[in-house]
Design a protein around this motif. Structure first.
Motif, PDB file in Angstrom:
ATOM      1  N   THR A  82       0.836  -1.192   0.000  1.00  0.00           N
ATOM      2  CA  THR A  82       0.000   0.000   0.000  1.00  0.00           C
ATOM      3  C   THR A  82       0.879   1.253   0.000  1.00  0.00           C
ATOM      4  O   THR A  82       2.085   1.175   0.282  1.00  0.00           O
ATOM      5  CB  THR A  82      -0.898   0.035   1.245  1.00  0.00           C
ATOM      6  OG1 THR A  82      -0.071   0.207   2.407  1.00  0.00           O
ATOM      7  CG2 THR A  82      -1.748  -1.224   1.375  1.00  0.00           C
ATOM      8  N   GLN A  83       0.252   2.385  -0.260  1.00  0.00           N
ATOM      9  CA  GLN A  83       0.992   3.651  -0.232  1.00  0.00           C
ATOM     10  C   GLN A  83       1.551   3.910   1.166  1.00  0.00           C
ATOM     11  O   GLN A  83       2.679   4.386   1.311  1.00  0.00           O
ATOM     12  CB  GLN A  83       0.072   4.801  -0.677  1.00  0.00           C
ATOM     13  CG  GLN A  83       0.801   6.021  -1.139  1.00  0.00           C
ATOM     14  CD  GLN A  83       1.742   5.743  -2.319  1.00  0.00           C
ATOM     15  OE1 GLN A  83       1.483   4.893  -3.177  1.00  0.00           O
ATOM     16  NE2 GLN A  83       2.849   6.440  -2.350  1.00  0.00           N
ATOM     17  N   LYS A  84       0.793   3.565   2.183  1.00  0.00           N
ATOM     18  CA  LYS A  84       1.243   3.743   3.567  1.00  0.00           C
ATOM     19  C   LYS A  84       2.456   2.852   3.856  1.00  0.00           C
ATOM     20  O   LYS A  84       3.431   3.297   4.449  1.00  0.00           O
ATOM     21  CB  LYS A  84       0.089   3.418   4.521  1.00  0.00           C
ATOM     22  CG  LYS A  84       0.329   3.842   5.928  1.00  0.00           C
ATOM     23  CD  LYS A  84      -0.955   3.711   6.745  1.00  0.00           C
ATOM     24  CE  LYS A  84      -0.850   4.627   7.931  1.00  0.00           C
ATOM     25  NZ  LYS A  84      -2.092   4.916   8.572  1.00  0.00           N
ATOM     26  N   ALA A  87       5.544   4.277   2.126  1.00  0.00           N
ATOM     27  CA  ALA A  87       6.106   5.413   2.855  1.00  0.00           C
ATOM     28  C   ALA A  87       6.907   4.922   4.064  1.00  0.00           C
ATOM     29  O   ALA A  87       8.004   5.418   4.324  1.00  0.00           O
ATOM     30  CB  ALA A  87       4.984   6.358   3.293  1.00  0.00           C
ATOM     31  N   GLU A 111       1.350  10.234   5.097  1.00  0.00           N
ATOM     32  CA  GLU A 111       0.626   8.983   5.347  1.00  0.00           C
ATOM     33  C   GLU A 111       0.347   8.704   6.820  1.00  0.00           C
ATOM     34  O   GLU A 111      -0.523   7.911   7.150  1.00  0.00           O
ATOM     35  CB  GLU A 111       1.402   7.796   4.754  1.00  0.00           C
ATOM     36  CG  GLU A 111       1.503   7.812   3.250  1.00  0.00           C
ATOM     37  CD  GLU A 111       0.157   7.623   2.563  1.00  0.00           C
ATOM     38  OE1 GLU A 111      -0.718   6.928   3.116  1.00  0.00           O
ATOM     39  OE2 GLU A 111      -0.013   8.183   1.465  1.00  0.00           O
ATOM     40  N   PHE A 112       1.110   9.335   7.703  1.00  0.00           N
ATOM     41  CA  PHE A 112       1.017   9.039   9.132  1.00  0.00           C
ATOM     42  C   PHE A 112       0.807  10.317   9.938  1.00  0.00           C
ATOM     43  O   PHE A 112       1.279  11.380   9.540  1.00  0.00           O
ATOM     44  CB  PHE A 112       2.310   8.348   9.608  1.00  0.00           C
ATOM     45  CG  PHE A 112       2.533   6.997   8.995  1.00  0.00           C
ATOM     46  CD1 PHE A 112       2.016   5.850   9.577  1.00  0.00           C
ATOM     47  CD2 PHE A 112       3.273   6.873   7.819  1.00  0.00           C
ATOM     48  CE1 PHE A 112       2.220   4.604   9.009  1.00  0.00           C
ATOM     49  CE2 PHE A 112       3.493   5.621   7.244  1.00  0.00           C
ATOM     50  CZ  PHE A 112       2.959   4.487   7.839  1.00  0.00           C
TER      51      PHE A 112
END
Length: 150
Positions: A82-84, A87, A111-112
């Motif tokens: 995933t993109q998260k 990252a 993302e966070f």
């Protein structure tokens, strides 16, 4: 190789803070699998066989797909993450190799939450410490059992 110090037998008071950080991270909102992926990737970079054994077993026990473990060293070239996760993996690589850029920081910050970026950073610095300790005072790869350290 000459027999080295058994860190877990002789260094309990010295490594206690690392275990306490681990307990803090278990309560974080980052999630078990994300943390384990980051731990696995940093351990790949650092060449820590014991930690690779540990975190691959933890990931499998948590239901992680094998292909995602096999593709982790080339995560940028695969569609599995995933993109998260991407990252977090980029942040782990940047901190592990001491090549932190604004671009990587901005990606992880997008993302966070601030608290999660701090927890992720603490997680990455902690696995780097564990990797170095296991390289200095090796444990035998293959001996780790899921959940062995809490």
């Amino acid at each position: 190789m000459e027999k080295r110090i058994n860190l877990f037998a002789k260094g309990q008071s010295a490594i206690k803070p690392l275990f306490e950080i681990g307990m803090h991270l278990k309560k974080s909102t980052l999630g078990h699998n994300l943390l384990e992926l980051v731990f696995f990737r940093a351990s790949q970079i650092n060449g820590c066989a014991y930690c690779l054994d540990m975190h691959s077993k933890e990931l499998r026990a948590a239901g992680e797909e094998e292909y995602r473990l096999y593709g982790l060293s080339s995560w940028r070239e695969t569609p599995y993450y995933t993109q998260k996760e991407r990252a977090a993996l980029a942040w782990a690589e940047a901190l592990t190799t001491c090549k932190v850029t604004d671009e990587v920081y901005n990606a992880v910050a997008a993302e966070f939450s601030d608290e999660e970026v701090i927890d992720l950073t603490i997680a990455i610095t902690t696995i780097n410490s564990w990797n170095r300790l296991n390289l200095a005072f090796p444990n035998t790869p293959g001996t780790y059992k899921v959940g062995m350290f809490g």
